[in-house]
Enzyme design. Sequence first.
Site, PDB file in Angstrom:
ATOM      1  N   GLN A  95     -26.790 -51.718  50.618  1.00  0.00           N
ATOM      2  CA  GLN A  95     -26.984 -52.547  51.793  1.00  0.00           C
ATOM      3  C   GLN A  95     -28.177 -53.438  51.498  1.00  0.00           C
ATOM      4  OE1 GLN A  95     -27.563 -49.390  54.577  1.00  0.00           O
ATOM      5  NE2 GLN A  95     -29.697 -49.080  54.006  1.00  0.00           N
ATOM      6  N   ASP A 123     -32.304 -55.343  60.584  1.00  0.00           N
ATOM      7  CA  ASP A 123     -32.962 -55.470  59.277  1.00  0.00           C
ATOM      8  C   ASP A 123     -32.025 -55.147  58.118  1.00  0.00           C
ATOM      9  OD1 ASP A 123     -32.833 -52.799  60.125  1.00  0.00           O
ATOM     10  OD2 ASP A 123     -34.541 -52.220  58.879  1.00  0.00           O
ATOM     11  N   ASP A 183     -26.501 -43.117  49.345  1.00  0.00           N
ATOM     12  CA  ASP A 183     -26.785 -43.211  50.772  1.00  0.00           C
ATOM     13  C   ASP A 183     -25.532 -43.650  51.530  1.00  0.00           C
ATOM     14  OD1 ASP A 183     -29.197 -43.338  52.716  1.00  0.00           O
ATOM     15  OD2 ASP A 183     -28.146 -45.228  53.106  1.00  0.00           O
ATOM     16  N   ASN A 184     -25.183 -42.903  52.569  1.00  0.00           N
ATOM     17  CA  ASN A 184     -24.067 -43.276  53.445  1.00  0.00           C
ATOM     18  C   ASN A 184     -22.815 -43.752  52.703  1.00  0.00           C
ATOM     19  OD1 ASN A 184     -25.204 -42.673  55.917  1.00  0.00           O
ATOM     20  ND2 ASN A 184     -26.104 -44.711  56.185  1.00  0.00           N
ATOM     21  N   LYS A 194     -39.000 -53.286  59.913  1.00  0.00           N
ATOM     22  CA  LYS A 194     -39.277 -52.343  60.991  1.00  0.00           C
ATOM     23  C   LYS A 194     -40.722 -51.853  60.911  1.00  0.00           C
ATOM     24  CE  LYS A 194     -35.196 -52.134  62.976  1.00  0.00           C
ATOM     25  NZ  LYS A 194     -34.321 -50.968  62.923  1.00  0.00           N
ATOM     26  N   GLU A 252     -24.436 -38.513  50.318  1.00  0.00           N
ATOM     27  CA  GLU A 252     -25.183 -38.291  51.552  1.00  0.00           C
ATOM     28  C   GLU A 252     -24.308 -38.754  52.715  1.00  0.00           C
ATOM     29  OE1 GLU A 252     -28.164 -39.488  54.807  1.00  0.00           O
ATOM     30  OE2 GLU A 252     -26.919 -40.857  53.633  1.00  0.00           O
TER      31      GLU A 252
END
Lengths: 674, 674
Positions: free
Chosen positions: B321, B356, B392-393, B261, B421
């Site tokens: 991820q 991405d 994360d997530n 990105k 998170e």
Amino acid sequence: MPPRQPRTGVRRTLPPDGRIRAVIEAITPQVDHGRFAVKRIAGDRVEVEADCFTDGHDLVACRLRHRHENDKAWQETPMTALGNDRWHGDFVVTAPGRYRYTVVAWVDPMLSWRHDFDRRVDPDDIRVAARVGADLVTAAAERARGGDRKRLVEFARSLRETADIDVLHELVQDEQWAALVDRYPDRRLETACPVEFSLDVDRARAGFSSWYELFPRSTAHDTGGHGTFRDCEARVPYIAAMGFDVLYLPPIHPIGAVRRKGPNNTLSAGADDVGSPWAIGSAEGGHKALHPQLGTLADFRSLRDRAQTSGLELALDIAFQCAPDHPYVDAHPEWFRHRPDGSVQYAENPPKKYQDIYPFNFESDEWAALWEELHDVFAFWMGEGVRIFRVDNPHTKPFAFWEWVIARVKRDHPDVIFLAEAFTRPKVMHRLAKLGFTQSYTYFTWRNTRQELTEYFTELADGPGRDYFRPNCWPNTPDILPEILQVGGRAAFMARLVLAATLSGNYGIYGPAYELQEHLPREPGAEEYLDSEKYALRRWDLERADSLAPFIARVNAARRDHPALQRDGGLTFFPTDNDDLICYSRVNTVGDSVVLVVVNLDPRHTQSGWVSLDLAVLGVDPERPFQVHDLLSDARYVWSGVRNFVQLDPAHVPAHVFQVRRRVRSEHDFDYFL
Amino acid sequence: MPPRQPRTGVRRTLPPDGRIRAVIEAITPQVDHGRFAVKRIAGDRVEVEADCFTDGHDLVACRLRHRHENDKAWQETPMTALGNDRWHGDFVVTAPGRYRYTVVAWVDPMLSWRHDFDRRVDPDDIRVAARVGADLVTAAAERARGGDRKRLVEFARSLRETADIDVLHELVQDEQWAALVDRYPDRRLETACPVEFSLDVDRARAGFSSWYELFPRSTAHDTGGHGTFRDCEARVPYIAAMGFDVLYLPPIHPIGAVRRKGPNNTLSAGADDVGSPWAIGSAEGGHKALHPQLGTLADFRSLRDRAQTSGLELALDIAFQCAPDHPYVDAHPEWFRHRPDGSVQYAENPPKKYQDIYPFNFESDEWAALWEELHDVFAFWMGEGVRIFRVDNPHTKPFAFWEWVIARVKRDHPDVIFLAEAFTRPKVMHRLAKLGFTQSYTYFTWRNTRQELTEYFTELADGPGRDYFRPNCWPNTPDILPEILQVGGRAAFMARLVLAATLSGNYGIYGPAYELQEHLPREPGAEEYLDSEKYALRRWDLERADSLAPFIARVNAARRDHPALQRDGGLTFFPTDNDDLICYSRVNTVGDSVVLVVVNLDPRHTQSGWVSLDLAVLGVDPERPFQVHDLLSDARYVWSGVRNFVQLDPAHVPAHVFQVRRRVRSEHDFDYFL
């Protein structure tokens, strides 16, 4: 099949299948995480909710499962989302018995795919997504049969081969295709709640009953002397005319002769003294025998049948304790405690002694044989057609025993009703209700003020007990002549009856002491009746002009005619500007039976004031007047709006039991009250 | 040892021993009936309550049991009766780890005998009762040893042989004899609660931490270009001076080159664009590698050590991820979903696409290998001394995975802290906290008004999450620039910091954006930062005169100096007569640290009004003045009584953080403030 066991503690080893992703939490209703059964009445709709969700954005599908415990197969009903990951489902239980219910959920790729498909905009992306969907539909076809399978194969081909984006969207949005596909979900990675919750469904009378207790031995008022089952049978029409449906008899077994109590619980009985029916057992027999002075088994059966014909079901008193001359004492010394002096330990709560009563020793090494024998007592009377048992002092016998014996009885006879006579500490009463007692005596007997009544019945309706504790409210019992009835006169008897009969689905009175307003205590400050029938015969003049029998008949008729009064719940208290006036409504589940009650709690003075109604609860249009029709006096009033005036004279009738009649406009353009 | 399984459903077969009569119910604290662990901090006193009772009049004895899960033996502490059949016990946990606790109870014939004995009046009865007691004491003697046994034998003989009633009463009432006998209770018929509840004890930082998040790559403000671990190391004194104790770094791994990105999340990156640190993995390595532009492992270790020396513990970001060029994608294609066109399924939430990012397919047949590998990512960084992970997530990965991986990590490393998170739906956030996350991000970021803050923090303190959900409050994150900070100016940044730092034991900011009051959104209505550091390097002028760094240092110093602010709980909101003023107190468990906070929630205007304190909560004598000492401005005010006046100018400082100093009279007869 025993319920599956919940897992506790956090997992550290790899689970059997880590691909299972749906989570189920917080299932309601439940009692102590499924340790005890939720109670419902046959015909009830059982409403179940659960939190179901998964990680990420995928959609879950949920099913409510239930089965009668004798069935192996679950019945499944879909659950619908309420928002905030909460789901709802329901099922109707038609027959008494033990049921189980639980929830299953799975991540449903078909639902997620359809949800996402509608949101896609890029044509290439849509075409690839259609092929993903085609694969899912093909998999569904493999789970289907016959025509469905063929149609699914065809649908998958359409998804795979259609290039036109608009046509693809139409295909995916087609509700018939969606319904067909959803009939064959992929449930291989389904989550089953590890707890199967128990549900006890009782017959209607468990939730709606009107009890009348009397001493058969005091029914010989025409002939004098010791009453018999035959005398009692002659009393049946009188009781039935008052509208009761349960006739409850204190113990009818032989009464111990050893250390028999005299009148007013004196220590020595004379030769003619009849003793306490709760001092069970003598040379003439024990818990499975009849007191010879009451009559024979044939007489008992005749009474039972005559009552039945008159709409009265017999309830027997089960008091697991023995007089010193009960046959068990000699036959099973191992069931009793023995004192160092060789005597059998009598009941005591020092410094009080109950030397005419031997309690069972439930810590006996022979406890299992004792349990079996006590079960046989129930079995014996069930053999005589009895299906309601009022259990005396269950809180003085082990909880585990009651859990076992009630479950054992109800396994084959789910129509049996057990009423727990436990006037004791709250958690003990709740435990008895949890473990299986169908109904429970309550603290109503001592709740008099508006605040006391409001708090107590709000707790009963909304507290944790709502799913297992069914109140049975008694304004008096042979043991309890509460102060309000000692001092409040006829008005207090009327008010307390109306409260019991309209606040609770189940209630009862001890008569004829009640309808004849017997109010003298044994001594000042006592709650014992003077010349209590527990220790002596009484003669009652049923024809007295001031008898409340006709009034009681009107109250019971109101209960019989109005479904709102035939259950617990559906209760709302309304503010009044006079503390002596209590006002509440009862509404049935469908909402088409609405009863509004106002009671003057002051038995001495006329009280008046304004009640502030919640018209939405009553289903009344705030813009239109409505009629309140007093089921006790037959008077009708037209009310309107929230605030309405009430005045009640205790010298007349201290209560209104109103049917609320909504004003309706007919097709012929005039108003009438529904 | 796995916990014992609770039994569900009502028992119908005879229990193993029907003589067991004590009941245990309603143990608190507990999470989902023991399915998940209760959380506490090392040093906490764990307070446990339970309902314990039995049938009849007998007395029960209760013990609280606890053990570290590695210990086999329970430690027992007596429980004391609170009334209404409720019992209380407690124990102190000193070291982090997994513990278990449960309750046992038994009917104690010795206690019942003693209770009854005192109430007996009939001399013959007393003598027989003494012999009953002698038998109980003899049995206790058989359970005792040595001197105790001898003394008990002697005591039994005294009971048996003494004829004098007064002497007998003295013997039974003797407290030393009673204590001796009670040391050897008869516990053969003991009830053990079938659930062993889990308790996770964390180190102090789990309950009290101040986080500072920054992008190491933006720390090269002196040299320009891509910042490094070395640059970041140079920043450590600046961060430590603000009083933070956790330094949290976004992912530090190689960043994917494929579909990288550009600035402001644009789809195509130029050759110099640095990409998102959350697009993890490239030819240079994956989750166990370092981004080469940040430096070497040696540089990382040096940063870690320098931080440690300055009182800052490193927290790493774990984002499970992959960028398309992550080595896993080729090495483990089975860990990803593939589309019908052969491509790997990227993350999407239609119509949004995150091309991405490749999510893992947790429904892969090879899920077990995937789980092990992900565990190894934690293990790798733990090998580098990291003990705090911001995940994360987590809500987009299966709950079962987190439960397993956290338990596995903490088994050997109970000092590890996991921050979830998950800005998502309430039940999902709660599930993650239940299954093991040590701390959780919260909705604080969007709670602005007095009512919103009061409701939310009351729910956090009193709701079901109080035993497992530890809030970590962030006024901003790299993902979230909330509206209040876009429009509220410097005062809003100050107010939001004070709220986060004083309402919660754990809080954090994303800097230097925070202290430099970065407030421009990417576009109107967005919560994304303009020129977000997620996609580009930023240069920050830390020397700016308007920096909030000194203010933040004062707030963190107040936290460090006052135990009341070093935990959750102990929070009470007080009424104010101005909706823009929020007022609350924080009190530590012992009650000797009391902080009172008032915040002006209107960043534009001076607000004033009267606060109404509960002086009992503050431990203040209502009859005497007390001092409030502002820890931010060092101003002191003498207040008295319930109502006190406050005025806060947002152009200056929009908050008071008062230490409440009670007025005390010294021995030398003058007053001072404690």
